[in-house]
Design a protein around this motif. Structure first.
Motif, PDB file in Angstrom:
ATOM      1  N   GLU A   7       0.815  -1.220   0.000  1.00  0.00           N
ATOM      2  CA  GLU A   7       0.000   0.000   0.000  1.00  0.00           C
ATOM      3  C   GLU A   7       0.851   1.275   0.000  1.00  0.00           C
ATOM      4  N   ILE A   8       0.277   2.314  -0.536  1.00  0.00           N
ATOM      5  CA  ILE A   8       0.944   3.623  -0.609  1.00  0.00           C
ATOM      6  C   ILE A   8       0.918   4.276   0.779  1.00  0.00           C
ATOM      7  N   ALA A   9       2.073   4.855   1.162  1.00  0.00           N
ATOM      8  CA  ALA A   9       2.150   5.548   2.459  1.00  0.00           C
ATOM      9  C   ALA A   9       2.559   6.997   2.210  1.00  0.00           C
ATOM     10  N   ALA A  10       2.344   7.846   3.220  1.00  0.00           N
ATOM     11  CA  ALA A  10       2.770   9.248   3.127  1.00  0.00           C
ATOM     12  C   ALA A  10       4.283   9.271   2.901  1.00  0.00           C
ATOM     13  N   GLY A  11       4.729  10.130   1.986  1.00  0.00           N
ATOM     14  CA  GLY A  11       6.164  10.255   1.702  1.00  0.00           C
ATOM     15  C   GLY A  11       6.631   9.356   0.571  1.00  0.00           C
ATOM     16  N   ASP A  12       5.787   8.409   0.133  1.00  0.00           N
ATOM     17  CA  ASP A  12       6.184   7.530  -0.975  1.00  0.00           C
ATOM     18  C   ASP A  12       6.191   8.301  -2.294  1.00  0.00           C
ATOM     19  N   THR A  13       7.103   7.878  -3.185  1.00  0.00           N
ATOM     20  CA  THR A  13       7.049   8.373  -4.560  1.00  0.00           C
ATOM     21  C   THR A  13       6.108   7.452  -5.329  1.00  0.00           C
ATOM     22  N   VAL A  14       5.151   8.041  -6.037  1.00  0.00           N
ATOM     23  CA  VAL A  14       4.297   7.248  -6.927  1.00  0.00           C
ATOM     24  C   VAL A  14       4.419   7.848  -8.327  1.00  0.00           C
ATOM     25  N   ARG A  80       3.600   1.950  -8.924  1.00  0.00           N
ATOM     26  CA  ARG A  80       4.827   1.833  -8.130  1.00  0.00           C
ATOM     27  C   ARG A  80       5.996   2.239  -9.033  1.00  0.00           C
ATOM     28  N   PRO A  81       6.905   3.096  -8.565  1.00  0.00           N
ATOM     29  CA  PRO A  81       8.011   3.489  -9.447  1.00  0.00           C
ATOM     30  C   PRO A  81       8.929   2.312  -9.765  1.00  0.00           C
ATOM     31  N   THR A  82       9.432   2.292 -10.962  1.00  0.00           N
ATOM     32  CA  THR A  82      10.502   1.372 -11.377  1.00  0.00           C
ATOM     33  C   THR A  82      11.512   2.243 -12.113  1.00  0.00           C
ATOM     34  N   PRO A  83      12.733   1.775 -12.331  1.00  0.00           N
ATOM     35  CA  PRO A  83      13.670   2.598 -13.110  1.00  0.00           C
ATOM     36  C   PRO A  83      13.120   2.941 -14.496  1.00  0.00           C
ATOM     37  N   GLU A  84      12.379   2.005 -15.104  1.00  0.00           N
ATOM     38  CA  GLU A  84      11.830   2.273 -16.444  1.00  0.00           C
ATOM     39  C   GLU A  84      10.825   3.429 -16.386  1.00  0.00           C
ATOM     40  N   LEU A  85       9.914   3.371 -15.385  1.00  0.00           N
ATOM     41  CA  LEU A  85       8.917   4.438 -15.258  1.00  0.00           C
ATOM     42  C   LEU A  85       9.587   5.750 -14.862  1.00  0.00           C
ATOM     43  N   TRP A  86      10.613   5.640 -14.019  1.00  0.00           N
ATOM     44  CA  TRP A  86      11.316   6.858 -13.598  1.00  0.00           C
ATOM     45  C   TRP A  86      11.959   7.543 -14.808  1.00  0.00           C
ATOM     46  N   THR A  87      12.582   6.752 -15.671  1.00  0.00           N
ATOM     47  CA  THR A  87      13.188   7.311 -16.888  1.00  0.00           C
ATOM     48  C   THR A  87      12.136   8.002 -17.755  1.00  0.00           C
ATOM     49  N   MET A  88      10.915   7.450 -17.777  1.00  0.00           N
ATOM     50  CA  MET A  88       9.858   8.071 -18.576  1.00  0.00           C
ATOM     51  C   MET A  88       9.319   9.341 -17.928  1.00  0.00           C
ATOM     52  N   THR A 122      26.360  12.500 -13.830  1.00  0.00           N
ATOM     53  CA  THR A 122      25.086  12.009 -13.290  1.00  0.00           C
ATOM     54  C   THR A 122      23.902  12.544 -14.108  1.00  0.00           C
ATOM     55  N   GLY A 123      24.002  13.810 -14.532  1.00  0.00           N
ATOM     56  CA  GLY A 123      22.928  14.436 -15.313  1.00  0.00           C
ATOM     57  C   GLY A 123      21.616  14.414 -14.548  1.00  0.00           C
ATOM     58  N   SER A 124      20.581  13.812 -15.149  1.00  0.00           N
ATOM     59  CA  SER A 124      19.256  13.757 -14.501  1.00  0.00           C
ATOM     60  C   SER A 124      19.065  12.464 -13.723  1.00  0.00           C
ATOM     61  N   GLY A 125      20.073  11.614 -13.704  1.00  0.00           N
ATOM     62  CA  GLY A 125      19.992  10.396 -12.883  1.00  0.00           C
ATOM     63  C   GLY A 125      19.204   9.264 -13.523  1.00  0.00           C
ATOM     64  N   SER A 126      18.949   9.357 -14.817  1.00  0.00           N
ATOM     65  CA  SER A 126      18.175   8.302 -15.473  1.00  0.00           C
ATOM     66  C   SER A 126      18.945   6.976 -15.454  1.00  0.00           C
ATOM     67  N   PHE A 127      20.202   7.022 -15.906  1.00  0.00           N
ATOM     68  CA  PHE A 127      21.033   5.803 -15.909  1.00  0.00           C
ATOM     69  C   PHE A 127      21.262   5.307 -14.484  1.00  0.00           C
ATOM     70  N   SER A 128      21.471   6.246 -13.545  1.00  0.00           N
ATOM     71  CA  SER A 128      21.803   5.863 -12.159  1.00  0.00           C
ATOM     72  C   SER A 128      20.742   4.953 -11.558  1.00  0.00           C
ATOM     73  N   HIS A 129      19.459   5.234 -11.812  1.00  0.00           N
ATOM     74  CA  HIS A 129      18.398   4.443 -11.180  1.00  0.00           C
ATOM     75  C   HIS A 129      18.399   2.998 -11.676  1.00  0.00           C
ATOM     76  N   SER A 130      18.637   2.802 -12.976  1.00  0.00           N
ATOM     77  CA  SER A 130      18.678   1.426 -13.488  1.00  0.00           C
ATOM     78  C   SER A 130      19.887   0.687 -12.928  1.00  0.00           C
ATOM     79  N   VAL A 131      21.034   1.382 -12.854  1.00  0.00           N
ATOM     80  CA  VAL A 131      22.226   0.729 -12.294  1.00  0.00           C
ATOM     81  C   VAL A 131      21.973   0.369 -10.835  1.00  0.00           C
ATOM     82  N   ALA A 132      21.365   1.302 -10.089  1.00  0.00           N
ATOM     83  CA  ALA A 132      21.121   1.055  -8.658  1.00  0.00           C
ATOM     84  C   ALA A 132      20.277  -0.205  -8.474  1.00  0.00           C
ATOM     85  N   ARG A 133      19.252  -0.375  -9.315  1.00  0.00           N
ATOM     86  CA  ARG A 133      18.436  -1.590  -9.161  1.00  0.00           C
ATOM     87  C   ARG A 133      19.260  -2.836  -9.504  1.00  0.00           C
ATOM     88  N   SER A 134      20.103  -2.758 -10.545  1.00  0.00           N
ATOM     89  CA  SER A 134      20.870  -3.936 -10.959  1.00  0.00           C
ATOM     90  C   SER A 134      21.885  -4.351  -9.898  1.00  0.00           C
TER      91      SER A 134
END
Ligand code: SAM
Length: 401
Positions: A7-14, A80-88, A122-134
């Motif tokens: 479930e979604i909680a206060a402070g979560d990124t959606v 729910r955020p994923t690196p793919e959705l975040w990049t979009m 780092t730029g906008s951090g698009s690549f960083s999020h996918s690497v972080a998950r991997s």
């Protein structure tokens, strides 16, 4: 990284999806109009052309919920955020890497759980999020950005997305000051205007106890050539350049009128049927020739005649067509429109291939190729051989005639 709670909680990124969850490809190309990140903050409202919503109403809803607006007109999806959705969805501060390139780089650099990776900038951090998950929390990402405001914004996002335990962001010019690391990383990714100036620093930061890799992302061939020279000079090997082009495919599901496993058998049968037809034609021609000569030949052996008739498929005397097992096969494999539509034909239910109808996916490539993003140069660094002399500089190598 992001919340794994149901479930979604206060402070979560959606990720707020403002359109159908099954967009057509044309919608996908303008997704930033349809998709937005949002930090759930009680007391705040979310207003859009799809209606007005209170953040506090999102709390306790499962991720993925479809939420109707307060006026009852319009709805949104809370994903729910994923690196793919975040990049979009991410706020662009620079040009960013998209998933086609990101996935290729991650795979080619062999980035996986526990990997230790360097990226700049780092730029906008698009690549960083996918690497972080991997790499996960057992790995480490060192990310460098020389633009102070961008560095601070990315740092805030990494903290918000619970990545800061294993992602370190440094505000630094890597071409001038390097990475402050020695023999630490499994791979380096450079998305900079002048990656060649960072190649020697990257070499220093890469581990020397195993094979390591580097990748540079550059939009033009002149940059690629300078990078390749620098990689050669630094002793990298297997230098390879790729260009990622997107080729959309139209995919559709079509019914298969018989089980795929039976297809081969049916094909064999139809070969046999063709052979029988050929023999029939030969026999029919012989018959025509005989009557043309007015010779009604009497056959000595009635058994032979019967055999020939069986092959011919016709009762010569009566002109009646004999039905063979192969004809049944042909009838079974002839598609019927009624079967395709799932109903029974006027000749009775089509029991040969329905129900259930199997479906297979078929695809057609759309010839138009959507633009080039950049060239990706990859190279490998081997651990030094004990007692080996340093590699020759590219300036020492005689040019090819
Ligand atoms: N890969 C990033 C992404 O997917 O969001 C985008 C990177 S952006 C195209 C390039 C970034 O490199 C810019 O933010 C720029 O400020 C930074 N940059 C350029 N030269 C740099 C340098 N020498 N050291 C550190 N960062 C640098």
């Amino acid at each position: 990284m992001w919340s794994t709670a149901r479930e979604i909680a206060a402070g979560d990124t959606v990720i707020v999806w403002l359109a159908s969850p099954f967009p057509t490809s044309s919608i996908l190309h303008q997704t930033r109009d349809f998709i937005q990140p949002l930090v759930v903050t009680p007391g705040k409202d979310f207003n859009s052309k799809y209606g007005n919503y209170r953040h506090s109403d999102f709390i306790g809803m499962p991720f993925g919920s479809k939420v109707g607006s307060r006026s009852g007109k319009g709805f949104i999806h809370l994903l729910r955020p994923t690196p793919e959705l975040w990049t979009m969805a991410l706020p662009h501060r620079t040009q960013i890497l998209y998933i086609a390139d990101i996935s290729f780089i991650i795979s080619y650099l062999d980035i996986r759980r526990g990997s230790r990776v360097i990226e700049a900038g780092t730029g906008s951090g698009s690549f960083s999020h996918s690497v972080a998950r991997s790499i996960g929390p057992t790995g480490h990402l060192w990310s460098y950005e020389f633009h102070e405001a961008r560095a601070q914004k990315a740092r805030d996002e990494f903290t918000q997305h619970k990545m800061s335990d294993f992602v370190t962001l440094t505000h630094q010019n890597v071409c001038k000051d390097g990475f402050n690391l020695t023999d630490a990383a499994d791979s380096v990714f450079l998305d900079l205007p002048a990656p060649w100036d960072a190649v020697e620093h990257a070499k220093q930061a890469l581990r020397k106890d195993r094979t390591t890799r580097i990748s540079c992302f550059s939009p033009c061939m002149e940059q690629v050539l300078r990078t390749v020279s620098a990689l050669n000079d630094a002793g990298f090997i297997d230098i390879t350049m790729y260009e990622t082009l997107i080729r959309p495919h139209d995919v559709a599901q079509v019914p298969v009128l018989q089980p795929i496993s039976d297809m081969e058998e049916k094909l064999k049968k139809s070969e046999e049927i063709r052979e029988i037809k050929r023999l029939r034609q030969i026999a029919a021609k012989q018959k025509t020739d005989e009557s043309a000569h007015g010779e009604k030949r009497k056959r000595d052996d009635g058994d032979d005649e019967q055999e020939a008739e069986a092959v011919d498929g016709e009762d010569v005397g009566s002109g009646k067509k004999l039905k063979t097992e192969d004809d049944d096969e042909m009838a079974d494999s002839t598609p019927s429109r009624d079967v395709v539509n799932g109903s029974s034909s006027s000749r009775g239910p089509a029991v040969a291939f329905a129900p259930p109808l199997q479906k297979i996916s078929v695809s057609k490539a759309i010839v138009e190729v959507r633009g080039h993003t950049s060239y990706l140069t990859f190279a490998t660094l081997l651990p030094p051989m004990p007692g080996a002399s340093p590699p020759a500089s590219s300036e020492d190598v005689a040019p090819l005639d």
